[in-house]
Design an enzyme around this catalytic site. Structure first.
Site, PDB file in Angstrom:
ATOM      1  N   TYR A 234      54.511  80.071  50.147  1.00  0.00           N
ATOM      2  CA  TYR A 234      54.807  81.508  50.097  1.00  0.00           C
ATOM      3  C   TYR A 234      56.323  81.647  49.993  1.00  0.00           C
ATOM      4  O   TYR A 234      57.046  81.204  50.884  1.00  0.00           O
ATOM      5  CB  TYR A 234      54.266  82.234  51.322  1.00  0.00           C
ATOM      6  CG  TYR A 234      52.772  82.447  51.276  1.00  0.00           C
ATOM      7  CD1 TYR A 234      52.239  83.630  50.781  1.00  0.00           C
ATOM      8  CD2 TYR A 234      51.896  81.457  51.699  1.00  0.00           C
ATOM      9  CE1 TYR A 234      50.870  83.829  50.715  1.00  0.00           C
ATOM     10  CE2 TYR A 234      50.524  81.638  51.639  1.00  0.00           C
ATOM     11  CZ  TYR A 234      50.014  82.827  51.148  1.00  0.00           C
ATOM     12  OH  TYR A 234      48.662  83.017  51.079  1.00  0.00           O
ATOM     13  N   HIS A 266      49.795  82.411  42.027  1.00  0.00           N
ATOM     14  CA  HIS A 266      48.468  82.833  42.486  1.00  0.00           C
ATOM     15  C   HIS A 266      48.420  84.328  42.764  1.00  0.00           C
ATOM     16  O   HIS A 266      47.541  85.033  42.295  1.00  0.00           O
ATOM     17  CB  HIS A 266      48.096  82.049  43.744  1.00  0.00           C
ATOM     18  CG  HIS A 266      46.703  82.287  44.208  1.00  0.00           C
ATOM     19  ND1 HIS A 266      46.375  83.282  45.093  1.00  0.00           N
ATOM     20  CD2 HIS A 266      45.546  81.662  43.896  1.00  0.00           C
ATOM     21  CE1 HIS A 266      45.071  83.252  45.325  1.00  0.00           C
ATOM     22  NE2 HIS A 266      44.545  82.285  44.604  1.00  0.00           N
ATOM     23  N   HIS A 416      41.436  93.671  53.336  1.00  0.00           N
ATOM     24  CA  HIS A 416      42.224  92.606  53.968  1.00  0.00           C
ATOM     25  C   HIS A 416      41.558  92.105  55.250  1.00  0.00           C
ATOM     26  O   HIS A 416      41.219  92.890  56.137  1.00  0.00           O
ATOM     27  CB  HIS A 416      43.625  93.122  54.311  1.00  0.00           C
ATOM     28  CG  HIS A 416      44.492  92.105  54.983  1.00  0.00           C
ATOM     29  ND1 HIS A 416      45.061  91.047  54.319  1.00  0.00           N
ATOM     30  CD2 HIS A 416      44.874  91.965  56.276  1.00  0.00           C
ATOM     31  CE1 HIS A 416      45.766  90.314  55.166  1.00  0.00           C
ATOM     32  NE2 HIS A 416      45.666  90.848  56.363  1.00  0.00           N
ATOM     33  N   HIS A 418      41.711  88.059  57.668  1.00  0.00           N
ATOM     34  CA  HIS A 418      42.281  86.711  57.689  1.00  0.00           C
ATOM     35  C   HIS A 418      41.191  85.709  57.293  1.00  0.00           C
ATOM     36  O   HIS A 418      40.243  86.059  56.599  1.00  0.00           O
ATOM     37  CB  HIS A 418      42.916  86.437  59.044  1.00  0.00           C
ATOM     38  CG  HIS A 418      44.233  87.148  59.208  1.00  0.00           C
ATOM     39  ND1 HIS A 418      44.942  87.176  60.388  1.00  0.00           N
ATOM     40  CD2 HIS A 418      44.977  87.871  58.332  1.00  0.00           C
ATOM     41  CE1 HIS A 418      46.063  87.862  60.222  1.00  0.00           C
ATOM     42  NE2 HIS A 418      46.096  88.307  58.988  1.00  0.00           N
TER      43      HIS A 418
END
Length: 622
Positions: A234, A266, A416, A418
Site C-alpha cells: 500500500y 490493484h 466495506h 475487513h
C-alpha cells in the site's frame, strides 16, 4: 476467422454398434456440425469498442478479458485474448475463486486437435463435461497479438452446475494448460498454472451526462514509484491543491495507469484530509512504514476510489462533489494498492486518478454518508462460524430528524468490511416494509472494494430506514472477532453517495452495552469457565474468554436480534443530532422483499453435451 472443422478422432478398438447407437451418433455429429458452422459464420471478432470493459486476468498480462453486458438478452459477451497460447485454457466463475465446484469454459488441445466446451468441477476438482452447454462459442481468430476467443453466457441458465451471474463481485478463475491433454477428464487442476481475478461483471447501463465546456482536469499521481518487490504494497502519496483554490465540483474521475503496469495496480483511492489541520507533511512511501507521519491518518474523507476493471465514474448531471474553498483542506492523500505476486523488481510506476472538475457549480453538492455498524467491540463474531450475521440500522427517527422534506437521492455506494466479510446488503424500509435493495454483494470480497454507480437512483424520504447486513466467515479463527479499526477486527459499512448534501454524515448503530453485560453474566451462570465482567477488563477480553459452545453462540445471535440499540445519528462534526439515542428499540420489519427468481433463457435448439472442435492448427510443443 480460420475455418473450423471436425477433427479426426483417436484410433480405438470399436465394438459393433446397434442401429439405435448409430442413429444417435449420426444426429449428434449433425448437431456438432451445425454448431461449428455457426461458429465459422460469425465473421471477424467485434471491434474493441463493442467490449467496453477490460481487465487483465493474470499478473503478467498474458490473458486479457473484455466483455459487454446485454440486459435485453440477459447475457454477457466475452472476448478473451490469449497472448501466448500453449495447450489451452480454463476460464470460469466460482463462489469465492475456488477451482472446486466451479463453472468453466475450457479450451484444450492434444497438440493436433483443439476443442472448446462448457464444463464443471466437482468438490474434488475433477472436471466433467456439462450436459447443458451454456458457454456458447461465437468465434475464434488469430491476430499478431494472440488468439481471440469469443463466447457468450446467459446471466441465468437454470442449470444447477452453472454459476448464477448476479450484481456485485464475480470471482473469475483461469488456468493455463502447459502440456497437451487428450481429454477434458485428463486435465489435473492441481497441476495447472492458475489464478483468480475479481470484477463487477454486470456494469450498470447508465447514460453518461454531458460534461461542461469549462471542465478542467487534475491528476493525482504518485511520481516515479519503484514498486517494491513483494506481493502486497500500500503506497501513500501526499498532494496539495493550489493556494486559495476556490470551491469546485468534481463531476467525473478515471484511473491513470502507467502502461505495462495494468496487472499490478490493484486499486486506488484519493482521500481529503481533515480541515482542522493547517498543514500536512509531504510523504511518498509505503503506508505501513514507520517513516509515515501519523498526521496522514487524518486524511480519510474519500474523494475518489477505483478498483481493477472499473471504468470512469460520473456524477449525476445535477450534482458534484465539492472540494476547495472555505472549510475544505488543501491536502489530499493518494493510496495505491500494488499486487505483485510474481515479485517483479525495479518496475517503475506513476499511476493515480484523474479528477475532472468545474467552477460552474451544479445545483446540488453531493454528500457521503456512512451506514451500518459503529466501530465498537460490542459487536462480535464467534470463532469457527461459516455465516454469522450482524446488522446495523439507520432508523426512521434519525432520517425523520436529519433529512430534508423532499428526501435525498442515493446514486452510488461503496461496501466495506475487513477480512472476514463475505456478503453485504443494504435495504431501504418504509413503514416496516422493505421497499428496495440499495446495494447488495452476495460474493463480496474485502480485497475488491470500489465505489459502484447504482443501476437506478434510490430515493430516501424522512422516516425511512436503511438496514445494512453483513455476513462473516471466521472458520479459520480460534477466538472471537470484535468490531474495530484493526484489520483482524471487523466492520460493516456502506458509504452511500447521495445528493443534496445534508448535515447527516453517519447513521449507524450497535447493541446496547448494558444488554451485552447481561449476556456475559448469563454466560457465567451456565458455564464452568467464568468471564470476568469487572470494569477493568475490556469488552474484547471478555469476548476472548467466552467458551464458544452452541449455547453461547445461539444466545449471542439472539441478543443481536432483539436487544435495544445505541444509535449514532451524527453530524459531520461527530456530534449527534439532538434527541434520545440510547436503548432504542430495534426496527421491526413486517414485510420482506421477495428473493428474485432467476429468469431461465428460452430453450435453445440442439446443443449436444459434446465439445466443439476447433481448427487452430498445431499448437506449440516446447
Amino acid at each position: 476467422l480460420p475455418s473450423m472443422q471436425t477433427s479426426g478422432s483417436k484410433p480405438c478398438p470399436c465394438p459393433s454398434f446397434k442401429l439405435r447407437e448409430v442413429a444417435s451418433m449420426y444426429f449428434t455429429m449433425i448437431a456438432v456440425f451445425l454448431v461449428i458452422l455457426v461458429v465459422a459464420l460469425q465473421g471477424s471478432a467485434p471491434r474493441g469498442s463493442d467490449f467496453p470493459y477490460k481487465v487483465p486476468l493474470d499478473p503478467q498480462g498474458l490473458l486479457e478479458l473484455s466483455w459487454n453486458v446485454s440486459y435485453p438478452e440477459q447475457a454477457v459477451h466475452f472476448q478473451l485474448l490469449i497472448r501466448d497460447l500453449q495447450f489451452g485454457l480454463l476460464f470460469g466463475m466460482s463462489d469465492r475463486g475456488e477451482f472446486e465446484n466451479a463453472d468453466l469454459a475450457v479450451l484444450w488441445s492434444d497438440g493436433h486437435n483443439s476443442y472448446f466446451g462448457d464444463a464443471w468441477s466437482d468438490a474434488k476438482g475433477q472436471l466433467h463435461m456439462d450436459s447443458q452447454q451454456d458457454y456458447q462459442l461465437l468465434g475464434a481468430r488469430r491476430a499478431p497479438e494472440g488468439l481471440y476467443l469469443l463466447f457468450r453466457r446467459a446471466f441465468s441458465t437454470c442449470d444447477p452446475k452453472d454459476y448464477l451471474i448476479e450484481d456485485g463481485t464475480v470471482h473469475l478463475i483461469y488456468g493455463i494448460l502447459e502440456k497437451p491433454v487428450h481429454s477434458l477428464q485428463a486435465i489435473n487442476i492441481s497441476a495447472v498454472h492458475r489464478g483468480l481475478q475479481r470484477v463487477q461483471l454486470l456494469k450498470p447501463n447508465i447514460t453518461i451526462p454531458e460534461l461542461p465546456s469549462d471542465m478542467k482536469t487534475m491528476e493525482i499521481v504518485a511520481p516515479d514509484v519503484v514498486i517494491p518487490s513483494q506481493e502486497t504494497t500500500y503506497w501513500c502519496y501526499m498532494a496539495e491543491l493550489p493556494d486559495g483554490f476556490p470551491k469546485h465540483h468534481i463531476i467525473m474521475y478515471e484511473p491513470v495507469i502507467t502502461a505495462g503496469n495494468e496487472a499490478l495496480v490493484h486499486h486506488m483511492e484519493v482521500f481529503q484530509c481533515a480541515a482542522e489541520f493547517d498543514s500536512f507533511p509531504h510523504y511518498n512511501g509505503p503506508c505501513d512504514s514507520k517513516m509515515k507521519p501519523d498526521r496522514l491518518n487524518y486524511c480519510r474523507h474519500v474523494l475518489a476510489a477505483w478498483a481493477m476493471g472499473a471504468q470512469a465514474f460520473y456524477y449525476p448531471e445535477e450534482a458534484g462533489l465539492a472540494f476547495g474553498g472555505l472549510g475544505s483542506s488543501r491536502y489530499l492523500r493518494l493510496e495505491i494498492h500494488y499486487h505483485n505476486p510474481l515479485v517483479f523488481k525495479g518496475r517503475r510506476d506513476s499511476s493515480g486518478i484523474r479528477l475532472y472538475y468545474t467552477a460552474t457549480l451544479r445545483r446540488y453538492d453531493a454528500g457521503i454518508m456512512e451506514l451500518g455498524l459503529v466501530y465498537t467491540p460490542v459487536m462480535a463474531i464467534p470463532p469457527g462460524e461459516d455465516a454469522f450475521i450482524l446488522t446495523g440500522y439507520c432508523t426512521d427517527k434519525c432520517t425523520q430528524l436529519a433529512l430534508p422534506a423532499a428526501g435525498i437521492r442515493i446514486f452510488a455506494s461503496q461496501l466495506h468490511t475487513h477480512l472476514a466479510g463475505r456478503k453485504v446488503v443494504t435495504v431501504l424500509s418504509r413503514d416496516g416494509r422493505e421497499r428496495q435493495v440499495v446495494n447488495a454483494d452476495g460474493h463480496y470480497s474485502p480485497h475488491f472494494q470500489e465505489i459502484r454507480m447504482l443501476k437506478e437512483v434510490v430515493a430516501v424520504l424522512p422516516g425511512d430506514e436503511l438496514i445494512t447486513t453483513c455476513t462473516y466467515n471466521t472458520e479459520d479463527r480460534s477466538r472471537a472477532t470484535v468490531g474495530g479499526f484493526g484489520i483482524l477486527e471487523e466492520m460493516c459499512v456502506n458509504y452511500v453517495h447521495y445528493y443534496p448534501q445534508t448535515q447527516l454524515e453517519l447513521c449507524k448503530s450497535a447493541v446496547d452495552p448494558g444488554y451485552l453485560h447481561r449476556y456475559f453474566n448469563l454466560v457465567n451462570r451456565f458455564n464452568d469457565e467464568e468471564v470476568c465482567t469487572c470494569p477493568q477488563v475490556s469488552i474484547p477480553q471478555q469476548f476472548f474468554s467466552v467458551p464458544w459452545n452452541t449455547f453461547n453462540r445461539d444466545v449471542l445471535k439472539s441478543l443481536y436480534g432483539f436487544a435495544p440499540i445505541s444509535m449514532h445519528c451524527n453530524k459531520s462534526s461527530a456530534v449527534r443530532f439532538p434527541g434520545e439515542w440510547e436503548k432504542q428499540p430495534l426496527p421491526t420489519t413486517t414485510e420482506r422483499l421477495q428473493e428474485p427468481v432467476p429468469r431461465c433463457p428460452p430453450t435453445p435448439g440442439p446443443r449436444p453435451a459434446a465439445p466443439v472442435p476447433l481448427n487452430l492448427g498445431e499448437l506449440r510443443k516446447d
